[in-house]
Design a protein around this motif. Sequence first.
Motif, PDB file in Angstrom:
ATOM      1  N   VAL A  24      33.810  28.253  30.492  1.00 50.37           N
ATOM      2  CA  VAL A  24      34.295  27.880  29.157  1.00 50.37           C
ATOM      3  C   VAL A  24      33.981  28.958  28.133  1.00 50.37           C
ATOM      4  CG1 VAL A  24      34.267  25.393  29.628  1.00 50.37           C
ATOM      5  CG2 VAL A  24      32.246  26.472  28.601  1.00 50.37           C
ATOM      6  N   ARG A  25      32.966  29.778  28.391  1.00 49.70           N
ATOM      7  CA  ARG A  25      32.691  30.891  27.468  1.00 49.70           C
ATOM      8  C   ARG A  25      33.835  31.902  27.467  1.00 49.70           C
ATOM      9  NH1 ARG A  25      27.937  31.769  24.895  1.00 49.70           N
ATOM     10  NH2 ARG A  25      26.243  30.304  25.331  1.00 49.70           N
ATOM     11  N   ILE A  26      34.563  31.988  28.572  1.00 53.66           N
ATOM     12  CA  ILE A  26      35.751  32.851  28.596  1.00 53.66           C
ATOM     13  C   ILE A  26      36.740  32.375  27.537  1.00 53.66           C
ATOM     14  CG2 ILE A  26      37.758  33.548  29.960  1.00 53.66           C
ATOM     15  CD1 ILE A  26      35.926  33.326  32.460  1.00 53.66           C
ATOM     16  N   GLY A  27      37.013  31.079  27.535  1.00 45.93           N
ATOM     17  CA  GLY A  27      37.908  30.522  26.529  1.00 45.93           C
ATOM     18  C   GLY A  27      37.345  30.621  25.126  1.00 45.93           C
ATOM     19  N   HIS A  28      36.041  30.430  25.022  1.00 47.72           N
ATOM     20  CA  HIS A  28      35.353  30.538  23.737  1.00 47.72           C
ATOM     21  C   HIS A  28      35.652  31.888  23.084  1.00 47.72           C
ATOM     22  CE1 HIS A  28      31.706  29.846  21.120  1.00 47.72           C
ATOM     23  NE2 HIS A  28      31.721  31.158  21.106  1.00 47.72           N
ATOM     24  N   GLU A  29      35.507  32.955  23.833  1.00 50.01           N
ATOM     25  CA  GLU A  29      35.720  34.294  23.284  1.00 50.01           C
ATOM     26  C   GLU A  29      37.184  34.541  22.952  1.00 50.01           C
ATOM     27  OE1 GLU A  29      33.358  36.238  22.282  1.00 50.01           O
ATOM     28  OE2 GLU A  29      31.920  34.733  22.996  1.00 50.01           O
ATOM     29  N   LEU A  30      38.094  34.018  23.790  1.00 44.49           N
ATOM     30  CA  LEU A  30      39.524  34.233  23.537  1.00 44.49           C
ATOM     31  C   LEU A  30      39.980  33.506  22.273  1.00 44.49           C
ATOM     32  CD1 LEU A  30      40.905  34.014  27.177  1.00 44.49           C
ATOM     33  CD2 LEU A  30      40.809  36.041  25.723  1.00 44.49           C
ATOM     34  N   ILE A  31      39.427  32.345  22.012  1.00 45.77           N
ATOM     35  CA  ILE A  31      39.776  31.632  20.783  1.00 45.77           C
ATOM     36  C   ILE A  31      39.171  32.330  19.569  1.00 45.77           C
ATOM     37  CG2 ILE A  31      39.328  29.511  19.479  1.00 45.77           C
ATOM     38  CD1 ILE A  31      39.819  27.941  22.033  1.00 45.77           C
ATOM     39  N   ARG A  32      37.919  32.751  19.676  1.00 45.44           N
ATOM     40  CA  ARG A  32      37.241  33.369  18.541  1.00 45.44           C
ATOM     41  C   ARG A  32      37.875  34.700  18.148  1.00 45.44           C
ATOM     42  NH1 ARG A  32      31.974  31.797  17.087  1.00 45.44           N
ATOM     43  NH2 ARG A  32      32.185  33.486  15.578  1.00 45.44           N
ATOM     44  N   THR A  33      38.474  35.374  19.096  1.00 45.18           N
ATOM     45  CA  THR A  33      38.971  36.726  18.826  1.00 45.18           C
ATOM     46  C   THR A  33      40.488  36.809  18.671  1.00 45.18           C
ATOM     47  OG1 THR A  33      39.056  37.211  21.208  1.00 45.18           O
ATOM     48  CG2 THR A  33      37.033  37.796  20.037  1.00 45.18           C
ATOM     49  N   GLY A  34      41.195  35.684  18.775  1.00 47.89           N
ATOM     50  CA  GLY A  34      42.649  35.766  18.708  1.00 47.89           C
ATOM     51  C   GLY A  34      43.290  34.604  17.994  1.00 47.89           C
ATOM     52  N   ASP A  52      46.569  29.214  24.922  1.00 47.26           N
ATOM     53  CA  ASP A  52      46.312  28.192  25.944  1.00 47.26           C
ATOM     54  C   ASP A  52      46.548  28.758  27.342  1.00 47.26           C
ATOM     55  OD1 ASP A  52      46.469  25.066  24.629  1.00 47.26           O
ATOM     56  OD2 ASP A  52      47.411  26.634  23.434  1.00 47.26           O
ATOM     57  N   VAL A  53      47.703  29.397  27.502  1.00 45.67           N
ATOM     58  CA  VAL A  53      48.094  29.911  28.815  1.00 45.67           C
ATOM     59  C   VAL A  53      47.136  31.013  29.270  1.00 45.67           C
ATOM     60  CG1 VAL A  53      49.908  31.096  30.105  1.00 45.67           C
ATOM     61  CG2 VAL A  53      50.501  29.282  28.489  1.00 45.67           C
ATOM     62  N   ARG A  54      46.761  31.889  28.350  1.00 45.46           N
ATOM     63  CA  ARG A  54      45.863  32.985  28.723  1.00 45.46           C
ATOM     64  C   ARG A  54      44.487  32.463  29.116  1.00 45.46           C
ATOM     65  NH1 ARG A  54      43.762  38.033  24.948  1.00 45.46           N
ATOM     66  NH2 ARG A  54      42.632  39.121  26.605  1.00 45.46           N
ATOM     67  N   ILE A  55      43.965  31.490  28.346  1.00 45.56           N
ATOM     68  CA  ILE A  55      42.669  30.903  28.676  1.00 45.56           C
ATOM     69  C   ILE A  55      42.716  30.270  30.059  1.00 45.56           C
ATOM     70  CG2 ILE A  55      41.064  29.033  28.114  1.00 45.56           C
ATOM     71  CD1 ILE A  55      41.687  29.619  25.142  1.00 45.56           C
ATOM     72  N   GLU A  56      43.766  29.482  30.305  1.00 49.07           N
ATOM     73  CA  GLU A  56      43.860  28.819  31.608  1.00 49.07           C
ATOM     74  C   GLU A  56      43.951  29.838  32.733  1.00 49.07           C
ATOM     75  OE1 GLU A  56      46.873  25.718  33.811  1.00 49.07           O
ATOM     76  OE2 GLU A  56      46.183  25.268  31.776  1.00 49.07           O
ATOM     77  N   ILE A  70      36.918  25.366  45.935  1.00 50.25           N
ATOM     78  CA  ILE A  70      37.167  24.224  45.051  1.00 50.25           C
ATOM     79  C   ILE A  70      38.545  24.357  44.416  1.00 50.25           C
ATOM     80  CG2 ILE A  70      36.364  22.971  43.009  1.00 50.25           C
ATOM     81  CD1 ILE A  70      33.552  23.852  43.629  1.00 50.25           C
ATOM     82  N   ASP A  71      39.319  23.284  44.469  1.00 46.17           N
ATOM     83  CA  ASP A  71      40.649  23.242  43.866  1.00 46.17           C
ATOM     84  C   ASP A  71      40.551  23.329  42.343  1.00 46.17           C
ATOM     85  OD1 ASP A  71      41.456  22.856  46.454  1.00 46.17           O
ATOM     86  OD2 ASP A  71      42.512  20.981  46.099  1.00 46.17           O
ATOM     87  N   PHE A  72      41.713  23.545  41.723  1.00 46.46           N
ATOM     88  CA  PHE A  72      41.761  23.685  40.269  1.00 46.46           C
ATOM     89  C   PHE A  72      43.037  23.046  39.755  1.00 46.46           C
ATOM     90  CE2 PHE A  72      43.222  25.778  36.432  1.00 46.46           C
ATOM     91  CZ  PHE A  72      42.077  25.927  35.660  1.00 46.46           C
ATOM     92  N   VAL A  73      42.939  22.351  38.615  1.00 48.34           N
ATOM     93  CA  VAL A  73      44.128  21.863  37.920  1.00 48.34           C
ATOM     94  C   VAL A  73      43.962  22.152  36.438  1.00 48.34           C
ATOM     95  CG1 VAL A  73      43.238  19.498  37.660  1.00 48.34           C
ATOM     96  CG2 VAL A  73      45.705  19.929  37.542  1.00 48.34           C
ATOM     97  N   GLY A  74      45.004  22.713  35.852  1.00 46.23           N
ATOM     98  CA  GLY A  74      44.998  23.018  34.430  1.00 46.23           C
ATOM     99  C   GLY A  74      46.119  22.297  33.718  1.00 46.23           C
ATOM    100  N   GLU A  75      45.941  22.087  32.434  1.00 43.15           N
ATOM    101  CA  GLU A  75      46.912  21.323  31.666  1.00 43.15           C
ATOM    102  C   GLU A  75      48.252  22.031  31.552  1.00 43.15           C
ATOM    103  OE1 GLU A  75      46.568  20.210  27.204  1.00 43.15           O
ATOM    104  OE2 GLU A  75      45.843  18.490  28.326  1.00 43.15           O
ATOM    105  N   GLU A  76      48.242  23.360  31.570  1.00 40.70           N
ATOM    106  CA  GLU A  76      49.481  24.092  31.338  1.00 40.70           C
ATOM    107  C   GLU A  76      50.177  24.547  32.617  1.00 40.70           C
ATOM    108  OE1 GLU A  76      50.281  23.646  28.461  1.00 40.70           O
ATOM    109  OE2 GLU A  76      48.350  23.309  27.496  1.00 40.70           O
TER     110      GLU A  76
END
Length: 277
Positions: A24-34, A52-56, A70-76
Motif C-alpha cells: 500500500v505504500r506504493i499507492g501512497h507515494e503515487l497518490i502523494r506525488t501525482g 487508479d490503474v497505475r496503482i493497481e 497467491i492470487d490477486f484481484v483488483g477493482e479496475e
Amino acid sequence: MGPRAGGCLMYQLDHLADVARKAVRIGHELIRTGRPETVTEKADRDTFTDVDVRIEHEIRKYLAEATPDIDFVGEEEGRSGSGAEGACIWGLDPIDGTANFVHGIPLCGISLVLMRGGRALVAAVSLPYFDLHYSAVVGNGAFVNGKKMSVSETTELSKSIVAMGDYAIGKDASKKNRERIKLTAKLAAQVERVRMFGSAAHDLVWLAEGRVDAAIVLSNNTLDLAAGILIARESGALVMDSTGATHNINSPDTVAVAPGISDQLLSLVQSTSSLLD
C-alpha cells in the motif's frame, strides 16, 4: 513469528502483513506525488482515473514477485492467479474515494486485504494525505503507524460520531437513497454528529482508531470494505449487518460500532423500516 494461515499459504502471516504494508505504500507515494490526467466513467457517476490503474498495476506487479503463490484481484483490472477454489487471494481497492481524489479532496486511501475462503487474514490501509498507515493480522490486533489501537469506550449515543457511507448511485439509487436519508435523519436526531467522508476505508480505520464511534455502510463491497473491517474488528469493534448478525462477505450491509453503543445504534438502524432488499 505469527501463526500460519494453513492451506495454500506458504508464508507466515506476520511476513504477509509486512508485504501488505509495503504494497500500500506504493499507492501512497503515487497518490502523494501525482494528480489524475484522465478520468473515465465506468458506470453512472462512478469513475476511475489513470492513477487508479497505475496503482493497481504496480501493486499487482509487486505482489506477484513477493507472493507468487497467491492470487490477486483488483477493482479496475480483475483477477490473476490460479483461480483455484479456496485459494488465498489479495484484494485491492487502489483508490478508495476516487471521487474525492478527482476533486482534490484529501479523503482517499489504498486498501488491501488477504482473504481465504471468504475470511480476511491480513489487512493494510494507507491514507496518503494524512500519512497514516493501518494494518492488522487476524488475532493479533491492529496498528496505526506501528502503534496498537482500539475503538472508543463511549457508552452514550448522544456523544458519538457516526460515519455514514455514500449515498447510492446507479440502478435503484432513488429507492436506496430514500432509506439512507431516513436513517441519516434518525441519526441526526440522536447522535452528536453524522459524518460522510466518502471513503469506506476512512470510516472503518477511523472507527478502529477511536476517531469515530461507528460506521454504517448500506452496502457490502468486499474490495472496499474487507481490509477496513478486519482492522476495525482487531481494534475491538463489533461488525454486524443490520439484522445484528455477524458480518460476512454475503451480508447486505455493514454496521461497525464500538461495543459500548452497539445495542443503541443497532436498535436505531433497525427502527428504519426495510433498509435494503
